[in-house]
Design a protein around this motif. Structure first.
Motif, PDB file in Angstrom:
ATOM      1  N   TYR A 143      -6.387  -0.209 -12.929  1.00  0.00           N
ATOM      2  CA  TYR A 143      -7.141   0.941 -13.429  1.00  0.00           C
ATOM      3  C   TYR A 143      -6.247   2.171 -13.431  1.00  0.00           C
ATOM      4  O   TYR A 143      -5.479   2.398 -12.487  1.00  0.00           O
ATOM      5  CB  TYR A 143      -8.357   1.188 -12.531  1.00  0.00           C
ATOM      6  CG  TYR A 143      -9.138   2.449 -12.847  1.00  0.00           C
ATOM      7  CD1 TYR A 143     -10.154   2.434 -13.802  1.00  0.00           C
ATOM      8  CD2 TYR A 143      -8.876   3.638 -12.184  1.00  0.00           C
ATOM      9  CE1 TYR A 143     -10.877   3.583 -14.089  1.00  0.00           C
ATOM     10  CE2 TYR A 143      -9.596   4.793 -12.466  1.00  0.00           C
ATOM     11  CZ  TYR A 143     -10.595   4.760 -13.416  1.00  0.00           C
ATOM     12  OH  TYR A 143     -11.303   5.900 -13.699  1.00  0.00           O
ATOM     13  N   VAL A 144      -6.343   2.982 -14.491  1.00  0.00           N
ATOM     14  CA  VAL A 144      -5.626   4.252 -14.545  1.00  0.00           C
ATOM     15  C   VAL A 144      -6.576   5.316 -15.083  1.00  0.00           C
ATOM     16  O   VAL A 144      -7.370   5.058 -15.991  1.00  0.00           O
ATOM     17  CB  VAL A 144      -4.354   4.148 -15.414  1.00  0.00           C
ATOM     18  CG1 VAL A 144      -4.691   3.800 -16.856  1.00  0.00           C
ATOM     19  CG2 VAL A 144      -3.549   5.444 -15.349  1.00  0.00           C
TER      20      VAL A 144
ATOM     21  N   GLY B 216      -4.300   5.847 -10.186  1.00  0.00           N
ATOM     22  CA  GLY B 216      -4.692   4.500 -10.566  1.00  0.00           C
ATOM     23  C   GLY B 216      -5.045   3.678  -9.353  1.00  0.00           C
ATOM     24  O   GLY B 216      -5.002   4.146  -8.210  1.00  0.00           O
TER      25      GLY B 216
END
Length: 414
Positions: free
Chosen positions: A234-235, A243
């Motif tokens: 995830y970012v 992230g």
């Protein structure tokens, strides 16, 4: 927590969670019915339910008088208190604090946000978070005396001008529940991983708006509550860039607590100086402020309105290309099942997700497949929700989350 007293407290907590889980699943039950389902002795169960009643976690809803045959004292039926907060999630970001409260059924029952100026001191941000919890509880009629866990997300490995010890002290002083602290973007990653399989488009349908699906990779899944993606990257593109990584269903913090700091990966050796002291980090290109400056617009609303203009689109393509190169390298190293791109910048310009996904797909070496790249499904409350998710996963026997010590305020019961 150590010694026989600590073990007793952990076992008692496990018993409490077992009782709450039974009531969450079954609804109103008598003590005898709870004892039969939990395997607890009547004496132990009486102690547990008395404590839960005193804290407001459960309430007496009625008796079984209408169902009883013959004489005898009617038995009280116990149920979860729908207005009792069991888990608290707090996200202390660069410009705002967010709070979410969940009940024993894991439903969000209250939430709120408090904004403060960028660059506000750490003590001010921390105080704003604690005050916001009190205000949300008061204004939305939620009780916090029965909290089982508190998760607090902070921006960066450590908050600027403060430390995670400050967070622990502030919340432990105000509440008696266990407190865990981690990066707010990592908490957001955990939240996205938990809901990842919900609302995933069928393989025969169109991707969700803003999603990019590399060639050969069909999105599959069904709307099954609680289903998770075990390996997710995830970012978040916001005031800063952070992230998170979920591997094997577990949130990865890293040895020094900096896993997922994609914003400080170098993308331009001759670029601008980053707030971390290095030059040309991704954050100097793809965070909100430099992205707005490159596009020649004042704010995100103007960016969204003008995103199809050639100059603006070209600037956003450069942002997406830089992001895609960083994510492509991360994907080759980590091999995630999904890559999720969130934050206010891709919400304003959804094409960033598709273009970054195309870069990742072009760098993939897996035959016929690569990670599914999609836009985040949660909004700005993702960090607070992820903090609650981390609390759900806290084993009462301390198995699992790489947590922090659990201090209790002076004089609180063990």
């Amino acid at each position: 927590m150590s010694g026989s007293g600590g073990v007793h407290a952990l076992v008692r907590r496990a018993h409490e969670e077992r009782v709450l889980a039974i009531l969450r699943e079954r609804g109103g039950l008598s003590r005898a019915q709870i004892a039969a389902r939990s395997g607890l002795s009547r004496t132990t169960l009486s102690e547990i339910t008395s404590e839960l009643l005193a804290r407001g976690a459960i309430v007496v809803v009625t008796t079984d008088a209408g169902e009883r045959a013959g004489s005898g004292r009617p038995a009280e039926l116990l149920a979860l208190d729908p207005r009792s907060g069991q888990f608290l999630g707090v996200d202390l970001g660069h410009t705002r604090a967010r709070v979410a409260v969940a009940d024993a059924a894991h439903e969000i029952i209250a939430s709120g946000v408090e904004e403060y100026p960028a660059g506000s001191s750490w003590p001010r941000r921390l105080a704003a978070g604690v005050d916001l919890v009190d205000r949300v509880a008061r204004e939305q009629g939620v009780g916090l005396t029965a909290l089982q866990g508190i998760g607090v997300g902070v921006a960066g490995p450590d908050p600027a001008g403060g430390s995670r010890a400050d967070v622990l002290a502030a919340f432990a002083e105000r509440f008696s529940a266990p407190v865990l602290v981690d990066n707010n973007t990592r908490f957001a990653a955990l939240a996205e991983a938990t809901i990842a399989a919900d609302r995933v488009p069928a393989a025969s349908g169109e991707p969700e708006a803003g999603n990019a699906r590399p060639a050969g990779r069909a999105a599959t899944g069904s709307a099954v509550a609680g289903h998770e993606v075990g390996n997710l990257l995830y970012v978040r593109l916001a005031d800063g860039i952070g992230g998170g990584l979920v591997a094997g269903g577990r949130l990865i913090s890293g040895a020094g607590g900096v896993a997922g700091e994609f914003g400080h990966v170098k993308v331009d050796r001759s670029g601008a100086v980053c707030r971390c002291g290095k030059r040309g980090c991704l954050e100097t290109v793809a965070a909100v402020r430099p992205a707005l400056a490159a596009a020649g617009v004042r704010d995100l609303a103007e960016l969204a309105a003008r995103r199809e203009e050639p100059q603006v689109r070209a600037a956003m393509d450069r942002v997406a290309d830089a992001l895609g190169r960083v994510l492509a390298d991360a994907a080759l190293i980590l091999d995630p099942e999904q890559i999720v791109i969130g934050g206010p910048l891709p919400r304003a310009v959804p094409s960033i997700v598709a273009r970054a996904g195309a870069v990742v797909a072009g760098e993939s070496i897996r035959l016929g497949a690569g990670p599914l790249i999609r836009a985040a499904r949660l909004g700005d409350d993702d960090g607070a929700r992820g903090a609650i998710t981390a609390c759900f996963r806290q084993s009462p026997l301390l198995a699992g989350y790489p947590g922090v010590p659990r201090p209790r305020p002076s004089g609180s019961p063990s």
